[in-house]
Structures are given as C-alpha cells and as structure tokens.
Design a protein around this motif. Structure first.
Motif, PDB file in Angstrom:
ATOM      1  N   ARG A  70       0.828  -1.210   0.000  1.00  0.00           N
ATOM      2  CA  ARG A  70       0.000   0.000   0.000  1.00  0.00           C
ATOM      3  C   ARG A  70       0.862   1.259   0.000  1.00  0.00           C
ATOM      4  NH1 ARG A  70      -2.618  -2.875   3.954  1.00  0.00           N
ATOM      5  NH2 ARG A  70      -1.930  -1.388   5.524  1.00  0.00           N
ATOM      6  N   ALA A  71       1.976   1.215   0.722  1.00  0.00           N
ATOM      7  CA  ALA A  71       2.881   2.361   0.768  1.00  0.00           C
ATOM      8  C   ALA A  71       3.505   2.613  -0.603  1.00  0.00           C
ATOM      9  CB  ALA A  71       3.967   2.134   1.812  1.00  0.00           C
ATOM     10  N   ALA A  72       3.800   1.548  -1.347  1.00  0.00           N
ATOM     11  CA  ALA A  72       4.365   1.705  -2.692  1.00  0.00           C
ATOM     12  C   ALA A  72       3.394   2.439  -3.603  1.00  0.00           C
ATOM     13  CB  ALA A  72       4.728   0.339  -3.270  1.00  0.00           C
ATOM     14  N   VAL A  73       2.121   2.094  -3.496  1.00  0.00           N
ATOM     15  CA  VAL A  73       1.104   2.757  -4.323  1.00  0.00           C
ATOM     16  C   VAL A  73       0.918   4.205  -3.897  1.00  0.00           C
ATOM     17  CG1 VAL A  73      -1.316   2.741  -5.010  1.00  0.00           C
ATOM     18  CG2 VAL A  73      -0.068   0.580  -4.801  1.00  0.00           C
ATOM     19  N   ALA A  74       0.839   4.435  -2.581  1.00  0.00           N
ATOM     20  CA  ALA A  74       0.673   5.794  -2.076  1.00  0.00           C
ATOM     21  C   ALA A  74       1.844   6.677  -2.497  1.00  0.00           C
ATOM     22  CB  ALA A  74       0.544   5.775  -0.558  1.00  0.00           C
ATOM     23  N   GLY A  75       3.052   6.110  -2.518  1.00  0.00           N
ATOM     24  CA  GLY A  75       4.229   6.875  -2.903  1.00  0.00           C
ATOM     25  C   GLY A  75       4.178   7.359  -4.336  1.00  0.00           C
ATOM     26  N   ILE A  76       3.480   6.619  -5.182  1.00  0.00           N
ATOM     27  CA  ILE A  76       3.349   7.019  -6.585  1.00  0.00           C
ATOM     28  C   ILE A  76       2.347   8.149  -6.750  1.00  0.00           C
ATOM     29  CG2 ILE A  76       2.463   6.252  -8.835  1.00  0.00           C
ATOM     30  CD1 ILE A  76       3.729   3.526  -8.246  1.00  0.00           C
ATOM     31  N   TYR A  77       1.216   8.048  -6.062  1.00  0.00           N
ATOM     32  CA  TYR A  77       0.103   8.945  -6.348  1.00  0.00           C
ATOM     33  C   TYR A  77      -0.040  10.132  -5.412  1.00  0.00           C
ATOM     34  CZ  TYR A  77      -1.705   5.615  -9.772  1.00  0.00           C
ATOM     35  OH  TYR A  77      -1.874   4.812 -10.865  1.00  0.00           O
ATOM     36  N   GLU A  78       0.556  10.085  -4.226  1.00  0.00           N
ATOM     37  CA  GLU A  78       0.236  11.109  -3.238  1.00  0.00           C
ATOM     38  C   GLU A  78       0.681  12.507  -3.654  1.00  0.00           C
ATOM     39  OE1 GLU A  78       1.988  10.070   0.450  1.00  0.00           O
ATOM     40  OE2 GLU A  78       3.999   9.792  -0.363  1.00  0.00           O
ATOM     41  N   GLY A 100      -6.270  -4.111  -7.832  1.00  0.00           N
ATOM     42  CA  GLY A 100      -7.616  -4.661  -7.926  1.00  0.00           C
ATOM     43  C   GLY A 100      -7.677  -5.895  -8.801  1.00  0.00           C
ATOM     44  N   GLY A 101      -8.909  -6.324  -9.098  1.00  0.00           N
ATOM     45  CA  GLY A 101      -9.092  -7.513  -9.926  1.00  0.00           C
ATOM     46  C   GLY A 101      -9.080  -8.786  -9.102  1.00  0.00           C
ATOM     47  N   LEU A 102      -8.366  -9.808  -9.583  1.00  0.00           N
ATOM     48  CA  LEU A 102      -8.335 -11.099  -8.900  1.00  0.00           C
ATOM     49  C   LEU A 102      -7.696 -11.006  -7.524  1.00  0.00           C
ATOM     50  CD1 LEU A 102      -7.363 -13.481 -11.845  1.00  0.00           C
ATOM     51  CD2 LEU A 102      -9.643 -13.009 -10.921  1.00  0.00           C
ATOM     52  N   GLY A 103      -6.738 -10.126  -7.376  1.00  0.00           N
ATOM     53  CA  GLY A 103      -6.108  -9.883  -6.081  1.00  0.00           C
ATOM     54  C   GLY A 103      -6.210  -8.408  -5.756  1.00  0.00           C
ATOM     55  N   ALA A 104      -6.204  -8.080  -4.460  1.00  0.00           N
ATOM     56  CA  ALA A 104      -6.364  -6.673  -4.088  1.00  0.00           C
ATOM     57  C   ALA A 104      -5.217  -5.818  -4.625  1.00  0.00           C
ATOM     58  CB  ALA A 104      -6.445  -6.553  -2.569  1.00  0.00           C
ATOM     59  N   LEU A 105      -3.997  -6.296  -4.434  1.00  0.00           N
ATOM     60  CA  LEU A 105      -2.831  -5.494  -4.801  1.00  0.00           C
ATOM     61  C   LEU A 105      -1.609  -6.405  -4.868  1.00  0.00           C
ATOM     62  CD1 LEU A 105      -1.324  -2.787  -5.213  1.00  0.00           C
ATOM     63  CD2 LEU A 105      -1.261  -2.553  -2.724  1.00  0.00           C
ATOM     64  N   THR A 106      -0.879  -6.334  -5.967  1.00  0.00           N
ATOM     65  CA  THR A 106       0.366  -7.093  -6.114  1.00  0.00           C
ATOM     66  C   THR A 106       1.450  -6.161  -6.599  1.00  0.00           C
ATOM     67  OG1 THR A 106      -0.857  -9.106  -6.698  1.00  0.00           O
ATOM     68  CG2 THR A 106       1.495  -9.067  -7.184  1.00  0.00           C
ATOM     69  N   VAL A 107       2.549  -6.083  -5.847  1.00  0.00           N
ATOM     70  CA  VAL A 107       3.710  -5.291  -6.235  1.00  0.00           C
ATOM     71  C   VAL A 107       4.851  -6.250  -6.521  1.00  0.00           C
ATOM     72  CG1 VAL A 107       5.342  -3.500  -5.549  1.00  0.00           C
ATOM     73  CG2 VAL A 107       2.954  -3.358  -4.798  1.00  0.00           C
ATOM     74  N   TYR A 108       5.263  -6.306  -7.761  1.00  0.00           N
ATOM     75  CA  TYR A 108       6.339  -7.216  -8.160  1.00  0.00           C
ATOM     76  C   TYR A 108       7.701  -6.580  -7.910  1.00  0.00           C
ATOM     77  CZ  TYR A 108       2.829 -10.162 -10.370  1.00  0.00           C
ATOM     78  OH  TYR A 108       1.735 -10.975 -10.597  1.00  0.00           O
ATOM     79  N   GLY A 109       8.738  -7.390  -8.001  1.00  0.00           N
ATOM     80  CA  GLY A 109      10.102  -6.901  -7.833  1.00  0.00           C
ATOM     81  C   GLY A 109      10.576  -6.117  -9.047  1.00  0.00           C
ATOM     82  N   TRP A 110      11.787  -5.602  -8.948  1.00  0.00           N
ATOM     83  CA  TRP A 110      12.352  -4.763  -9.999  1.00  0.00           C
ATOM     84  C   TRP A 110      12.967  -5.612 -11.103  1.00  0.00           C
ATOM     85  CZ3 TRP A 110      11.322   0.301 -10.089  1.00  0.00           C
ATOM     86  CH2 TRP A 110      10.922   0.911  -8.894  1.00  0.00           C
ATOM     87  N   PHE A 111      12.706  -5.205 -12.343  1.00  0.00           N
ATOM     88  CA  PHE A 111      13.281  -5.851 -13.509  1.00  0.00           C
ATOM     89  C   PHE A 111      13.896  -4.773 -14.403  1.00  0.00           C
ATOM     90  CE2 PHE A 111      10.115  -8.851 -11.960  1.00  0.00           C
ATOM     91  CZ  PHE A 111      10.841 -10.037 -11.981  1.00  0.00           C
TER      92      PHE A 111
END
Length: 204
Positions: A70-78, A100-111
C-alpha cells in the motif's frame, strides 16, 4: 506511514477521483488517441477512460493486507502526476504493480526496461521477468501514449494487433514535478487486475 494513514490516503483518492485525475497540471484525459497510433475502438475507450480504471484499481488496493505494498502505491500517487513530453533513452529499472481484480494489490520486484528509438519512433520494452511487453511511445495530450503488447519470457515480442487480449494501451507520466519515478498506467488490462502500473526509475 501507519496502516490507517495509508488506507485513509488511498480511500481519499478513490472517493475524490477528480482530485487525483485532475491534478493542477493534468487534464481529465492525460493521453489522447492519435491517428498515428491506429487504435481499435476498444483501445480508444480504454485510453480515454484511464482515470476510471485507476479509481477502480485503487479501490481494490484498499483491501490489501500488505502495508508495504500500500505504501508503494501511495508513494506514486500522493504527490500527483505531472505532464511528460519526452523521456531520456536508456536502461531503466521497472516494476509492475497490479491494482484490484483477482487480487487486491500485487507489487512485483524490480526488472529491466529500456527506452529506445526505432527511426523517429520512441519505444519501450520490458526485458526481464516472466511477463514482458514492448511497444511505442507517442506524444499525445499531456503524456506519452503507449501502444504495445504483452508477451511471456519464452516468446518473441508481439506487435499490437488491435483485436488481441495481449494488446495494451496506456499513458506515461511523471509522478513528481521534478525527477522520478515515471509512471506508465495501463487501463483495463485483459488479465488479472483492474489497473496496471509500471513504475520506472533510471539505473544509476
């Protein structure tokens, strides 16, 4: 930030969509379709309704049990989103965030991603990870409009076809007035989530 603070931030952005979608430097439709892009009607709709896709994704993200995600998402939009007329070519770190969707929130690693050029056309490609994509970036509206397609690690990259579930459209913006990260939003993805975000940072 504590969990309740993050939840309040995300809830506030979801319930006041205009405040999020129409931050002072952006219009309601940050990227527009151009004739050069030759988008299908479905993908014109997806691009024009990016802010609706975003609000649905953020609403789903509220249900996540992961404070770090959640913090990762907030950091993008706040701090809001800023216009983007161009981006420096080169290698970038990138990560996919599925809202959203099938899962509430998924943050993947860096590529690894790369911004390049094919003649006069700016291009973007995700080079590593199991799910990859490639496509073009076109100045359109207040951001760089993306047209491309998803492919998997054991496949060749795919062209945009206009009728495939692998087709993607989106809008590349900056998350802050100055500096980074860059944010490629992919509205109404065909698989798994309500809204996808690709966060990009320069490799240092």
């Amino acid at each position: 930030m504590r969990r309740n603070a993050i939840a309040a931030l995300l809830l506030g952005t979801c319930l006041t969509l205009p405040a999020l979608a129409d931050v002072p430097t952006l219009s309601g439709v940050p990227c527009v379709s151009t004739k050069q892009m030759s988008l299908s009607e479905r993908d014109v709709f997806r691009l024009e309704n990016l802010t609706t896709s975003r609000s649905r994704g953020l609403a789903g993200a509220l249900l996540s049990d992961s404070a770090a995600d959640r913090a990762a998402v907030a950091g993008i939009y706040e701090a809001g989103l800023s216009p983007l007329a161009s981006i420096v070519e080169g290698k970038y770190q990138c990560r996919t965030i599925k809202l959203g969707g099938l899962g509430a929130l998924t943050v993947y690693g860096w590529f690894e991603c790369e911004i390049g050029r094919d003649g006069d056309q700016l291009t973007i490609e995700k080079l590593t990870g199991s799910q990859r994509f490639s496509g073009t970036l076109t100045p359109a509206g207040e951001g760089l409009a993306y047209r491309g397609a998803l492919h998997y690690w054991d496949e060749e990259s795919r062209p945009y076809e206009g009728a495939s579930d692998r087709d993607q459209v989106g809008c590349l913006l900056k998350a802050f007035e100055d500096g980074e990260p860059f944010v490629l939003e992919l509205p109404f993805p065909a698989f798994e989530s309500a809204h996808d975000v690709i966060e990009l940072r320069s490799r240092r």
